[in-house]
Design a protein around this motif. Structure first.
Motif, PDB file in Angstrom:
ATOM      1  N   ARG A 119       0.800  -1.227   0.000  1.00 25.07           N
ATOM      2  CA  ARG A 119       0.000   0.000   0.000  1.00 25.07           C
ATOM      3  C   ARG A 119       0.833   1.276   0.000  1.00 25.07           C
ATOM      4  N   GLY A 120       2.161   1.163   0.079  1.00 25.93           N
ATOM      5  CA  GLY A 120       3.010   2.353   0.104  1.00 25.93           C
ATOM      6  C   GLY A 120       2.829   3.195   1.354  1.00 25.93           C
ATOM      7  N   LEU A 121       2.661   2.536   2.490  1.00 29.77           N
ATOM      8  CA  LEU A 121       2.385   3.240   3.741  1.00 29.77           C
ATOM      9  C   LEU A 121       3.647   3.853   4.339  1.00 29.77           C
ATOM     10  N   THR A 122       3.451   4.901   5.136  1.00 30.30           N
ATOM     11  CA  THR A 122       4.503   5.518   5.933  1.00 30.30           C
ATOM     12  C   THR A 122       4.177   5.262   7.391  1.00 30.30           C
ATOM     13  N   TYR A 123       5.144   4.739   8.152  1.00 29.51           N
ATOM     14  CA  TYR A 123       4.901   4.389   9.555  1.00 29.51           C
ATOM     15  C   TYR A 123       5.691   5.302  10.491  1.00 29.51           C
ATOM     16  N   LEU A 124       5.038   5.676  11.581  1.00 31.15           N
ATOM     17  CA  LEU A 124       5.726   6.222  12.747  1.00 31.15           C
ATOM     18  C   LEU A 124       5.600   5.144  13.808  1.00 31.15           C
ATOM     19  N   PHE A 125       6.675   4.385  14.016  1.00 27.09           N
ATOM     20  CA  PHE A 125       6.623   3.174  14.837  1.00 27.09           C
ATOM     21  C   PHE A 125       7.202   3.464  16.216  1.00 27.09           C
ATOM     22  N   ILE A 126       6.333   3.481  17.221  1.00 25.29           N
ATOM     23  CA  ILE A 126       6.732   3.789  18.595  1.00 25.29           C
ATOM     24  C   ILE A 126       6.952   2.484  19.355  1.00 25.29           C
ATOM     25  N   SER A 127       8.120   2.350  19.985  1.00 29.60           N
ATOM     26  CA  SER A 127       8.413   1.111  20.695  1.00 29.60           C
ATOM     27  C   SER A 127       9.560   1.326  21.684  1.00 29.60           C
ATOM     28  N   HIS A 128       9.684   0.396  22.638  1.00 32.21           N
ATOM     29  CA  HIS A 128      10.864   0.382  23.505  1.00 32.21           C
ATOM     30  C   HIS A 128      11.709  -0.862  23.244  1.00 32.21           C
ATOM     31  N   ASP A 129      11.293  -1.671  22.272  1.00 38.87           N
ATOM     32  CA  ASP A 129      12.013  -2.894  21.922  1.00 38.87           C
ATOM     33  C   ASP A 129      12.941  -2.596  20.744  1.00 38.87           C
ATOM     34  N   LEU A 130      14.238  -2.511  21.026  1.00 40.80           N
ATOM     35  CA  LEU A 130      15.200  -2.118  19.997  1.00 40.80           C
ATOM     36  C   LEU A 130      15.329  -3.144  18.883  1.00 40.80           C
ATOM     37  N   SER A 131      15.179  -4.421  19.196  1.00 39.31           N
ATOM     38  CA  SER A 131      15.301  -5.446  18.160  1.00 39.31           C
ATOM     39  C   SER A 131      14.165  -5.317  17.143  1.00 39.31           C
ATOM     40  N   VAL A 132      12.969  -4.999  17.607  1.00 37.54           N
ATOM     41  CA  VAL A 132      11.833  -4.798  16.711  1.00 37.54           C
ATOM     42  C   VAL A 132      12.041  -3.545  15.869  1.00 37.54           C
ATOM     43  N   VAL A 133      12.498  -2.473  16.501  1.00 36.51           N
ATOM     44  CA  VAL A 133      12.725  -1.209  15.802  1.00 36.51           C
ATOM     45  C   VAL A 133      13.799  -1.376  14.729  1.00 36.51           C
ATOM     46  N   LYS A 134      14.859  -2.119  15.044  1.00 39.08           N
ATOM     47  CA  LYS A 134      15.931  -2.332  14.068  1.00 39.08           C
ATOM     48  C   LYS A 134      15.426  -3.086  12.848  1.00 39.08           C
ATOM     49  N   TYR A 135      14.498  -4.001  13.057  1.00 39.46           N
ATOM     50  CA  TYR A 135      13.994  -4.828  11.962  1.00 39.46           C
ATOM     51  C   TYR A 135      13.073  -4.042  11.027  1.00 39.46           C
ATOM     52  N   ILE A 136      12.258  -3.148  11.578  1.00 35.88           N
ATOM     53  CA  ILE A 136      11.208  -2.528  10.771  1.00 35.88           C
ATOM     54  C   ILE A 136      11.540  -1.110  10.320  1.00 35.88           C
ATOM     55  N   SER A 137      12.480  -0.424  10.979  1.00 34.56           N
ATOM     56  CA  SER A 137      12.660   1.015  10.758  1.00 34.56           C
ATOM     57  C   SER A 137      13.699   1.342   9.695  1.00 34.56           C
ATOM     58  N   ASP A 138      13.546   2.534   9.108  1.00 35.80           N
ATOM     59  CA  ASP A 138      14.549   3.109   8.207  1.00 35.80           C
ATOM     60  C   ASP A 138      15.348   4.189   8.932  1.00 35.80           C
ATOM     61  N   LYS A 139      14.645   4.943   9.778  1.00 35.18           N
ATOM     62  CA  LYS A 139      15.281   5.969  10.607  1.00 35.18           C
ATOM     63  C   LYS A 139      14.867   5.751  12.054  1.00 35.18           C
ATOM     64  N   ILE A 140      15.686   6.249  12.975  1.00 32.45           N
ATOM     65  CA  ILE A 140      15.403   6.058  14.403  1.00 32.45           C
ATOM     66  C   ILE A 140      15.599   7.379  15.142  1.00 32.45           C
TER      67      ILE A 140
END
Length: 384
Positions: free
Chosen positions: A265-286
Protein backbone atom coordinates in the motif's frame (compact mmCIF):
# COMPACT_ATOMS: atom_id res chain seq x y z
CA UNK A 1 26.42 1.73 77.61
CA UNK A 2 23.57 1.76 75.17
CA UNK A 3 23.25 5.55 75.45
CA UNK A 4 26.95 5.96 74.58
CA UNK A 5 26.56 3.68 71.53
CA UNK A 6 23.54 5.62 70.35
CA UNK A 7 25.37 8.95 70.72
CA UNK A 8 28.39 7.55 68.86
CA UNK A 9 26.17 6.28 65.99
CA UNK A 10 24.48 9.67 65.71
CA UNK A 11 27.86 11.40 65.60
CA UNK A 12 29.20 8.97 62.94
CA UNK A 13 26.10 9.41 60.79
CA UNK A 14 26.37 13.18 61.13
CA UNK A 15 30.01 13.15 59.97
CA UNK A 16 29.13 10.86 57.06
CA UNK A 17 26.30 13.14 56.00
CA UNK A 18 28.62 16.16 56.08
CA UNK A 19 31.14 14.34 53.87
CA UNK A 20 28.39 13.40 51.39
CA UNK A 21 27.14 16.98 51.19
CA UNK A 22 30.70 18.23 50.70
CA UNK A 23 31.27 15.76 47.86
CA UNK A 24 28.05 16.69 46.06
CA UNK A 25 28.30 20.43 46.63
CA UNK A 26 29.51 22.52 43.65
CA UNK A 27 33.05 23.83 43.84
CA UNK A 28 33.43 27.50 44.80
CA UNK A 29 36.09 28.08 42.21
CA UNK A 30 36.59 26.70 38.71
CA UNK A 31 34.90 27.55 35.47
CA UNK A 32 31.36 27.28 36.87
CA UNK A 33 31.94 28.73 40.33
CA UNK A 34 29.01 31.02 41.15
CA UNK A 35 27.39 30.22 37.80
CA UNK A 36 23.82 31.59 37.46
CA UNK A 37 21.80 28.60 36.22
CA UNK A 38 18.56 30.59 36.08
CA UNK A 39 20.10 33.29 33.88
CA UNK A 40 21.58 30.64 31.59
CA UNK A 41 18.20 28.90 31.37
CA UNK A 42 16.47 32.16 30.38
CA UNK A 43 19.20 32.81 27.78
CA UNK A 44 18.69 29.31 26.31
CA UNK A 45 14.94 29.92 26.15
CA UNK A 46 15.47 33.20 24.30
CA UNK A 47 17.81 31.55 21.78
CA UNK A 48 15.37 28.67 21.31
CA UNK A 49 12.43 31.03 20.72
CA UNK A 50 14.52 33.03 18.24
CA UNK A 51 15.36 29.84 16.34
CA UNK A 52 11.68 28.82 16.30
CA UNK A 53 10.67 32.20 14.84
CA UNK A 54 13.38 31.92 12.17
CA UNK A 55 12.28 28.42 11.18
CA UNK A 56 8.59 29.38 10.97
CA UNK A 57 9.08 31.22 7.67
CA UNK A 58 10.96 28.33 6.02
CA UNK A 59 8.95 26.39 3.40
CA UNK A 60 8.14 22.73 4.16
CA UNK A 61 10.33 20.00 2.69
CA UNK A 62 8.67 18.90 -0.55
CA UNK A 63 10.13 15.38 -0.28
CA UNK A 64 8.73 14.74 3.21
CA UNK A 65 5.19 13.47 3.82
CA UNK A 66 5.55 14.46 7.50
CA UNK A 67 7.72 17.24 8.89
CA UNK A 68 7.62 18.22 12.55
CA UNK A 69 9.26 21.47 13.68
CA UNK A 70 9.83 22.47 17.31
CA UNK A 71 6.77 20.56 18.47
CA UNK A 72 5.77 21.06 22.11
CA UNK A 73 3.01 19.54 24.19
CA UNK A 74 2.75 20.76 27.78
CA UNK A 75 0.08 19.60 30.23
CA UNK A 76 -0.92 22.13 32.88
CA UNK A 77 -0.70 20.67 36.39
CA UNK A 78 -1.61 23.71 38.51
CA UNK A 79 -3.33 27.01 37.77
CA UNK A 80 -3.89 30.25 39.63
CA UNK A 81 -7.40 31.45 40.40
CA UNK A 82 -7.24 33.49 37.19
CA UNK A 83 -6.27 30.42 35.13
CA UNK A 84 -2.59 31.23 34.67
CA UNK A 85 -0.42 28.06 34.63
CA UNK A 86 1.73 27.62 37.73
CA UNK A 87 3.40 24.34 36.75
CA UNK A 88 3.42 22.30 33.56
CA UNK A 89 4.47 18.81 32.54
CA UNK A 90 6.66 18.99 29.43
CA UNK A 91 5.63 15.75 27.74
CA UNK A 92 7.03 16.78 24.33
CA UNK A 93 9.63 19.54 24.39
CA UNK A 94 10.92 21.02 21.12
CA UNK A 95 11.00 17.93 18.87
CA UNK A 96 11.83 18.18 15.14
CA UNK A 97 12.20 15.53 12.38
CA UNK A 98 11.19 14.60 8.81
CA UNK A 99 9.79 11.40 7.29
CA UNK A 100 9.65 10.65 3.57
CA UNK A 101 6.81 8.67 1.92
CA UNK A 102 7.18 4.91 2.34
CA UNK A 103 9.67 5.21 5.22
CA UNK A 104 9.38 3.92 8.76
CA UNK A 105 10.58 6.14 11.59
CA UNK A 106 11.14 4.29 14.87
CA UNK A 107 10.73 6.32 18.07
CA UNK A 108 12.57 4.71 21.00
CA UNK A 109 12.87 5.56 24.69
CA UNK A 110 12.01 4.54 28.22
CA UNK A 111 8.45 4.52 29.50
CA UNK A 112 7.30 8.05 30.23
CA UNK A 113 9.67 9.77 27.79
CA UNK A 114 6.83 11.19 25.66
CA UNK A 115 6.74 8.73 22.72
CA UNK A 116 2.98 8.12 22.78
CA UNK A 117 2.18 11.79 23.42
CA UNK A 118 4.34 12.70 20.41
CA UNK A 119 2.41 10.32 18.14
CA UNK A 120 -0.98 11.47 19.37
CA UNK A 121 -0.05 15.14 19.10
CA UNK A 122 1.04 14.66 15.48
CA UNK A 123 -2.41 13.19 14.75
CA UNK A 124 -4.04 16.08 16.67
CA UNK A 125 -5.55 13.73 19.24
CA UNK A 126 -3.77 16.14 21.60
CA UNK A 127 -3.74 19.81 20.69
CA UNK A 128 -0.09 20.91 20.38
CA UNK A 129 1.09 23.67 22.73
CA UNK A 130 3.25 25.13 19.95
CA UNK A 131 5.21 24.08 16.89
CA UNK A 132 4.49 23.11 13.30
CA UNK A 133 3.21 19.81 11.88
CA UNK A 134 3.49 19.67 8.10
CA UNK A 135 1.54 16.83 6.50
CA UNK A 136 1.89 16.72 2.71
CA UNK A 137 3.13 20.31 2.78
CA UNK A 138 0.29 21.75 4.87
CA UNK A 139 0.73 22.94 8.46
CA UNK A 140 -2.05 21.15 10.34
CA UNK A 141 -0.93 22.23 13.83
CA UNK A 142 -3.52 25.01 14.00
CA UNK A 143 -6.35 23.09 12.31
CA UNK A 144 -9.72 22.90 14.07
CA UNK A 145 -11.42 19.49 14.49
CA UNK A 146 -13.72 20.24 11.53
CA UNK A 147 -10.68 21.00 9.35
CA UNK A 148 -8.95 17.80 10.47
CA UNK A 149 -11.86 15.54 9.50
CA UNK A 150 -10.92 15.25 5.77
CA UNK A 151 -7.38 14.31 6.86
CA UNK A 152 -8.55 11.49 9.14
CA UNK A 153 -8.64 9.16 6.16
CA UNK A 154 -4.95 9.91 5.49
CA UNK A 155 -3.65 9.70 9.08
CA UNK A 156 -4.49 6.73 11.31
CA UNK A 157 -3.26 5.06 14.50
CA UNK A 158 -2.88 1.51 15.82
CA UNK A 159 -3.19 1.65 19.60
CA UNK A 160 -1.00 -0.23 22.05
CA UNK A 161 -3.65 -2.29 23.84
CA UNK A 162 -5.71 -4.50 21.48
CA UNK A 163 -8.02 -5.40 24.38
CA UNK A 164 -9.30 -1.94 25.32
CA UNK A 165 -9.14 -0.25 21.90
CA UNK A 166 -11.98 -2.33 20.37
CA UNK A 167 -15.65 -1.74 21.29
CA UNK A 168 -16.79 -4.96 23.04
CA UNK A 169 -20.43 -4.82 21.85
CA UNK A 170 -19.69 -4.51 18.13
CA UNK A 171 -18.88 -7.35 15.77
CA UNK A 172 -15.73 -7.33 13.67
CA UNK A 173 -17.83 -6.53 10.61
CA UNK A 174 -19.40 -3.50 12.30
CA UNK A 175 -16.04 -2.29 13.65
CA UNK A 176 -14.42 -2.35 10.20
CA UNK A 177 -17.49 -1.11 8.33
CA UNK A 178 -18.09 1.96 10.51
CA UNK A 179 -15.15 4.12 9.24
CA UNK A 180 -15.93 3.00 5.66
CA UNK A 181 -19.51 4.25 6.05
CA UNK A 182 -18.60 7.49 7.84
CA UNK A 183 -15.99 8.53 5.27
CA UNK A 184 -17.91 7.05 2.29
CA UNK A 185 -14.95 5.02 1.05
CA UNK A 186 -17.11 2.75 -1.14
CA UNK A 187 -20.84 2.68 -2.09
CA UNK A 188 -23.14 1.21 0.61
CA UNK A 189 -23.88 -1.96 -1.37
CA UNK A 190 -20.15 -2.80 -1.61
CA UNK A 191 -19.18 -2.24 2.03
CA UNK A 192 -19.34 -5.89 3.11
CA UNK A 193 -17.31 -7.05 0.12
CA UNK A 194 -14.73 -4.31 0.85
CA UNK A 195 -14.49 -5.30 4.53
CA UNK A 196 -14.11 -9.02 3.76
CA UNK A 197 -11.32 -8.24 1.29
CA UNK A 198 -9.60 -6.08 3.92
CA UNK A 199 -9.90 -8.88 6.50
CA UNK A 200 -8.26 -11.30 4.09
CA UNK A 201 -5.34 -8.90 3.54
CA UNK A 202 -4.81 -8.69 7.30
CA UNK A 203 -4.91 -12.48 7.84
CA UNK A 204 -8.46 -12.65 9.23
CA UNK A 205 -10.89 -15.41 8.16
CA UNK A 206 -14.20 -14.40 6.58
CA UNK A 207 -16.24 -16.17 9.28
CA UNK A 208 -14.77 -13.75 11.86
CA UNK A 209 -17.11 -11.13 10.40
CA UNK A 210 -19.95 -11.89 12.85
CA UNK A 211 -17.78 -12.48 15.92
CA UNK A 212 -17.10 -10.15 18.85
CA UNK A 213 -13.67 -8.96 20.11
CA UNK A 214 -13.76 -11.09 23.28
CA UNK A 215 -13.74 -14.24 21.12
CA UNK A 216 -10.23 -13.52 19.77
CA UNK A 217 -6.67 -13.83 21.03
CA UNK A 218 -4.36 -10.83 21.44
CA UNK A 219 -2.69 -11.30 18.07
CA UNK A 220 -6.03 -11.61 16.25
CA UNK A 221 -7.33 -8.50 17.98
CA UNK A 222 -4.27 -6.56 16.90
CA UNK A 223 -4.90 -7.69 13.32
CA UNK A 224 -8.44 -6.29 13.68
CA UNK A 225 -6.97 -3.00 14.94
CA UNK A 226 -4.61 -2.85 11.95
CA UNK A 227 -7.49 -3.62 9.57
CA UNK A 228 -9.56 -0.84 11.16
CA UNK A 229 -6.71 1.64 10.68
CA UNK A 230 -6.30 0.62 7.02
CA UNK A 231 -10.06 0.65 6.27
CA UNK A 232 -9.91 4.31 5.13
CA UNK A 233 -6.78 3.85 2.95
CA UNK A 234 -4.40 6.04 5.01
CA UNK A 235 -0.97 7.25 3.93
CA UNK A 236 0.51 7.71 7.42
CA UNK A 237 -0.02 5.20 10.25
CA UNK A 238 1.18 5.81 13.82
CA UNK A 239 1.90 2.41 15.40
CA UNK A 240 1.89 2.98 19.16
CA UNK A 241 3.76 -0.04 20.56
CA UNK A 242 1.53 -2.41 18.55
CA UNK A 243 3.33 -5.60 19.62
CA UNK A 244 4.33 -4.87 23.23
CA UNK A 245 1.32 -6.75 24.66
CA UNK A 246 1.87 -9.86 22.50
CA UNK A 247 3.95 -13.04 22.74
CA UNK A 248 7.26 -13.07 20.86
CA UNK A 249 6.05 -15.47 18.14
CA UNK A 250 2.92 -13.37 17.58
CA UNK A 251 5.04 -10.21 17.54
CA UNK A 252 6.96 -11.56 14.55
CA UNK A 253 3.71 -12.28 12.68
CA UNK A 254 2.34 -8.78 13.29
CA UNK A 255 5.64 -7.09 12.32
CA UNK A 256 5.80 -9.12 9.09
CA UNK A 257 2.17 -8.21 8.39
CA UNK A 258 2.95 -4.50 8.85
CA UNK A 259 5.95 -4.76 6.52
CA UNK A 260 3.94 -6.57 3.84
CA UNK A 261 1.09 -4.05 4.03
CA UNK A 262 3.60 -1.22 3.78
CA UNK A 263 5.02 -2.64 0.56
CA UNK A 264 1.59 -3.33 -0.93
CA UNK A 265 0.00 0.00 0.00
CA UNK A 266 3.01 2.35 0.10
CA UNK A 267 2.38 3.24 3.74
CA UNK A 268 4.50 5.52 5.93
CA UNK A 269 4.90 4.39 9.56
CA UNK A 270 5.73 6.22 12.75
CA UNK A 271 6.62 3.17 14.84
CA UNK A 272 6.73 3.79 18.59
CA UNK A 273 8.41 1.11 20.70
CA UNK A 274 10.86 0.38 23.51
CA UNK A 275 12.01 -2.89 21.92
CA UNK A 276 15.20 -2.12 20.00
CA UNK A 277 15.30 -5.45 18.16
CA UNK A 278 11.83 -4.80 16.71
CA UNK A 279 12.73 -1.21 15.80
CA UNK A 280 15.93 -2.33 14.07
CA UNK A 281 13.99 -4.83 11.96
CA UNK A 282 11.21 -2.53 10.77
CA UNK A 283 12.66 1.01 10.76
CA UNK A 284 14.55 3.11 8.21
CA UNK A 285 15.28 5.97 10.61
CA UNK A 286 15.40 6.06 14.40
CA UNK A 287 14.78 8.83 16.92
CA UNK A 288 15.86 8.42 20.56
CA UNK A 289 13.73 10.34 23.08
CA UNK A 290 14.54 11.21 26.69
CA UNK A 291 12.31 13.23 28.99
CA UNK A 292 10.30 14.77 26.15
CA UNK A 293 13.28 15.73 23.96
CA UNK A 294 14.94 14.10 20.97
CA UNK A 295 18.54 13.38 22.00
CA UNK A 296 19.64 11.49 18.86
CA UNK A 297 18.20 11.02 15.39
CA UNK A 298 19.49 9.40 12.22
CA UNK A 299 19.40 6.52 9.77
CA UNK A 300 19.01 3.06 11.29
CA UNK A 301 22.43 1.74 10.25
CA UNK A 302 24.16 4.92 11.39
CA UNK A 303 22.49 4.84 14.81
CA UNK A 304 23.20 1.13 15.44
CA UNK A 305 26.75 1.19 14.05
CA UNK A 306 27.74 4.49 15.64
CA UNK A 307 25.56 5.45 18.63
CA UNK A 308 26.84 8.82 19.85
CA UNK A 309 24.69 9.86 22.79
CA UNK A 310 25.50 8.13 26.13
CA UNK A 311 21.78 7.38 26.61
CA UNK A 312 21.63 5.59 23.24
CA UNK A 313 24.75 3.59 24.11
CA UNK A 314 23.16 2.57 27.43
CA UNK A 315 19.92 1.49 25.70
CA UNK A 316 21.84 -0.63 23.19
CA UNK A 317 23.92 -2.25 25.92
CA UNK A 318 20.70 -3.54 27.53
CA UNK A 319 19.73 -5.58 24.46
CA UNK A 320 20.20 -9.31 25.29
CA UNK A 321 23.00 -11.04 23.40
CA UNK A 322 21.89 -14.40 21.92
CA UNK A 323 25.47 -15.72 22.01
CA UNK A 324 26.18 -17.08 25.53
CA UNK A 325 29.94 -17.18 24.86
CA UNK A 326 30.18 -13.42 24.29
CA UNK A 327 30.37 -11.20 27.33
CA UNK A 328 27.93 -8.29 27.33
CA UNK A 329 28.98 -5.01 28.91
CA UNK A 330 25.73 -3.71 30.33
CA UNK A 331 25.69 -0.03 31.23
CA UNK A 332 23.52 0.38 34.32
CA UNK A 333 22.12 3.90 34.60
CA UNK A 334 22.01 5.09 38.20
CA UNK A 335 19.08 6.95 39.69
CA UNK A 336 15.48 7.42 38.57
CA UNK A 337 14.19 9.36 35.58
CA UNK A 338 13.65 13.00 36.63
CA UNK A 339 10.11 14.34 36.52
CA UNK A 340 9.14 16.03 33.22
CA UNK A 341 7.24 18.51 35.42
CA UNK A 342 10.57 19.64 36.89
CA UNK A 343 13.38 18.66 34.50
CA UNK A 344 16.98 19.32 35.63
CA UNK A 345 18.85 22.39 34.41
CA UNK A 346 21.45 21.95 31.71
CA UNK A 347 21.40 18.57 29.96
CA UNK A 348 18.31 16.63 31.06
CA UNK A 349 20.33 13.39 31.13
CA UNK A 350 23.22 14.62 33.29
CA UNK A 351 21.74 13.20 36.53
CA UNK A 352 22.15 9.65 35.18
CA UNK A 353 24.86 10.01 32.53
CA UNK A 354 28.08 8.02 33.08
CA UNK A 355 30.00 10.65 31.03
CA UNK A 356 28.52 13.74 32.70
CA UNK A 357 30.84 16.76 33.00
CA UNK A 358 30.44 19.94 35.02
CA UNK A 359 29.19 21.84 31.97
CA UNK A 360 26.34 19.34 31.56
CA UNK A 361 24.85 20.48 34.89
CA UNK A 362 24.60 24.12 33.80
CA UNK A 363 24.31 24.47 30.01
CA UNK A 364 21.97 22.49 27.74
CA UNK A 365 23.75 20.98 24.71
CA UNK A 366 22.78 22.04 21.20
CA UNK A 367 20.89 19.59 18.99
CA UNK A 368 23.32 19.48 16.06
CA UNK A 369 24.00 17.44 12.94
CA UNK A 370 27.22 15.42 13.01
CA UNK A 371 27.35 13.72 9.64
CA UNK A 372 24.73 12.71 7.07
CA UNK A 373 21.45 13.36 8.87
CA UNK A 374 22.83 12.18 12.24
CA UNK A 375 21.66 14.62 14.93
CA UNK A 376 22.85 14.51 18.55
CA UNK A 377 22.46 16.75 21.62
CA UNK A 378 25.54 16.12 23.79
CA UNK A 379 28.49 18.08 25.22
CA UNK A 380 30.82 15.18 24.36
CA UNK A 381 30.93 16.65 20.83
CA UNK A 382 31.71 20.09 19.43
CA UNK A 383 28.97 22.65 20.12
CA UNK A 384 30.16 25.21 17.57
Amino acid sequence: MKEQEIKQNIQDNSEEAKETVAENAPADGGEFGGFDDEAEFLKEQEEREKKIEEDKVLPPDEEAILEVRHLKKYFVLKKTLLGKPLSTLKAVDDVSFKVKPGETLGIVGESGCGKTTLGRTILKLHQPTSGQIFFEGKDVAGYKPSEMRPLRTKMQIVFQDPYSSLPPRSTVGDILAEPVKVHKIVPPDKIKEYVLNLMEQCGLRDYYYERYPHEFSGGQRQRICIARALAVNPELVVCDEPVSALDVSIQAQIINLLKRLQQERGLTYLFISHDLSVVKYISDKIGIMYLGSMVEFGKKDEIFDNPMHPYTVALFSAVPNPNPDEKSDHIILKGDIPSPANPPKGCKFHTRCPKAMEICKHIAPKYKEYGDGHFVACHCYSQE
